[in-house]
Design an enzyme around this catalytic site. Structure first.
Site, PDB file in Angstrom:
ATOM      1  CB  VAL A 167       1.462   6.579   1.918  1.00 53.15           C
ATOM      2  CG1 VAL A 167       1.241   8.025   2.351  1.00 53.15           C
ATOM      3  CG2 VAL A 167       0.301   5.713   2.381  1.00 53.15           C
TER       4      VAL A 167
ATOM      5  CG  ASP B 103       4.859  -1.513   2.396  1.00 49.88           C
ATOM      6  OD1 ASP B 103       3.696  -1.392   2.813  1.00 49.88           O
ATOM      7  OD2 ASP B 103       5.351  -2.611   2.056  1.00 49.88           O
ATOM      8  CG  HIS B 104       0.330   3.512   5.281  1.00 48.72           C
ATOM      9  ND1 HIS B 104       0.642   3.571   6.623  1.00 48.72           N
ATOM     10  CD2 HIS B 104      -0.409   4.619   5.027  1.00 48.72           C
ATOM     11  CE1 HIS B 104       0.103   4.648   7.166  1.00 48.72           C
ATOM     12  NE2 HIS B 104      -0.535   5.312   6.215  1.00 48.72           N
ATOM     13  NE  ARG B 105       2.888  -4.401   2.932  1.00 46.48           N
ATOM     14  CZ  ARG B 105       3.429  -5.354   2.171  1.00 46.48           C
ATOM     15  NH1 ARG B 105       2.866  -6.563   2.123  1.00 46.48           N
ATOM     16  NH2 ARG B 105       4.518  -5.138   1.460  1.00 46.48           N
TER      17      ARG B 105
ATOM     18  N   PRO C 267       0.843  -1.207   0.000  1.00 44.83           N
ATOM     19  CG  PRO C 267      -0.001  -1.032   2.169  1.00 44.83           C
ATOM     20  CD  PRO C 267       0.751  -1.952   1.271  1.00 44.83           C
TER      21      PRO C 267
END
Length: 445
Positions: free
Chosen positions: A241, A415-417, A239
């Site tokens: 951002v 990576d928003h994780r 994901p």
């Protein structure tokens, strides 16, 4: 005795490779480890060394063909049971494959391999440009040597051959500077300077398949195919951002100018890219989340205590992202030298597959194209990528007044994780503060 050489797995687990060019022809005598062909995988152009010493019997593919791993590529006539061949595995009793990953065949101090003469009557040109011959001292000797010497095929990479073609230079007239006999870009440019060669007008690449006069269809292969697959995988797995920050980099521009004027640093190209790379390495030590990986298989986040810094490089074959190993342990000068070497190798199409694996964070410089900002896509397996925009001279608030300052926009995708908005923002501010005031780097540890 006839021996077949099959296209090996070049260390990337890829099912196929494109044959770029043959460096031998049917009937040629070759030696063990002599470079016989150049093939392009999804990541790099790799030289294939011969696993046998003998005579080329059959070439089973033509330049431009896509060859499956394991398919017969070339057949050799070894002339008997006792002809030299590749080393054998004494335990299994089978021939061991040659080491084909990375840099290809071993260097040969004896110079370039000889080729068999074909068409001796037409070996020497009917006329020769006197200025060209005088510009290359070795040429006068060549025209006095045997037909085989004159017809020897110069060894070079596809980008170098294209450069020579654009400049209207016959590579036979260019002397290689290194001991391996490989003609480099520098050799061609040096020769062009001596003879005053000028590039021909740029032309569009020849279409590989045309359906109508209004469209051209080009097969998707090589680096372009690999890049597309990697970007799709990254975009739909991690994901993304992206956050932006515009900062005053006047002090960094002044530092670059002062370093260029320093005679003790002559030969080292220390630009804003190198300083940004150093700033990133320093900031990553304070924000380890940006230097980590998501291990789906083991359900773990892997924080790396080193920085393998990827540098995105645009080449004629597509985008590649080789990385600088342990960039965090390098000085600014070492980083600048590593970036310059990496870029030159990438442009020549000689980046080894291993150099594009194991990166932990990447930088892409879109500013060199005059672009202010963009939303970079993560290199698969990495938590962040920083895009550097163009440096613009524009009015900016400085110490309570309006002044002309050097301004740059930074764009960070993460990576928003692995990284939340706060971590990403703080990392960006740290990098921007170093570029705003390079002396602040002395405060970081």
């Amino acid at each position: 005795m006839i021996e077949d050489f099959r296209l090996p797995d070049l260390g990337e687990g890829l099912p196929e490779a494109e044959l770029v060019s043959w460096l031998v022809a049917e009937g040629d005598e070759v030696t063990l480890n002599q470079t016989i062909a150049e093939v392009e995988t999804a990541k790099a152009v790799v030289e294939l060394p011969s696993p046998y010493a003998g005579v080329v019997r059959t070439l089973h593919a033509a330049a431009g063909d896509v060859v499956a791993v394991g398919a017969v590529l070339i057949s050799f006539d070894l002339g008997g049971e006792d002809a030299p061949a590749a080393p054998t595995d004494e335990t299994a009793g089978e021939k061991a494959p040659p080491n084909l990953v990375g840099y290809g065949a071993a260097p040969r101090a004896a110079g370039r391999p000889q080729r068999r003469a074909r068409g001796a009557a037409s070996a020497r040109p009917s006329s020769a440009d006197t200025a060209v011959l005088e510009a290359a001292p070795h040429d006068a000797i060549r025209f006095q040597e045997s037909v085989e010497e004159v017809l020897e095929r110069p060894r070079s990479t596809p980008p170098v051959r294209k450069l020579a073609k654009d400049l209207g230079i016959d590579l036979v007239l260019v002397a290689p500077s290194g001991v391996t006999g490989l003609i480099t870009r520098a050799d061609v440019l040096g020769y062009a300077e001596r003879v005053g060669a000028a590039p021909e007008p740029a032309t569009a690449p020849a279409p590989m398949l045309t359906s109508t006069e209004r469209t051209t269809r080009i097969p998707i292969r090589g680096v372009r195919k690999h890049t597309a697959e990697a970007m799709v995988r990254s975009a739909f797995t991690a994901p993304h951002v992206t956050t932006f920050l515009t900062c005053d980099v006047t002090a960094t521009s002044e530092l670059v100018a002062s370093l260029k004027a320093d005679r003790s640093l002559e030969g080292h190209r220390i630009g804003i890219m190198a300083i940004a790379a150093k700033a990133v390495c320093l900031a990553l030590t304070r924000h380890p989340g940006l230097n980590s990986s998501w291990d789906e298989a083991h359900g773990e986040i892997v924080e790396h205590h080193y920085v393998n810094l990827g540098i995105a490089a645009a080449t004629g074959r597509g985008l590649v992202v080789p990385n600088i190993r342990d960039a965090d342990a390098m000085t600014l000068v070492e980083l600048a030298d590593a970036i310059a070497a990496l870029a030159e190798t990438a442009r020549a199409g000689k980046t080894a597959p291993a150099e594009m694996m194991g990166g932990t964070f990447s930088i892409t410089n879109v500013g060199v194209f005059g672009v202010d900002a963009g939303t970079p896509i993560l290199n698969p397996g990495e938590a962040g990528i920083l895009a550097l925009g163009a440096v613009r001279r524009q009015p900016w608030e400085y110490r309570g007044e309006i002044a002309l300052r050097d301004v740059m926009t930074l764009a960070l995708s993460f990576d928003h994780r692995l990284v939340d908005g706060e971590q990403g923002s703080r990392f960006m501010v740290d990098v921007a503060n170093i570029l705003r005031e390079p002396g602040r780097a002395m405060l970081l540890r």
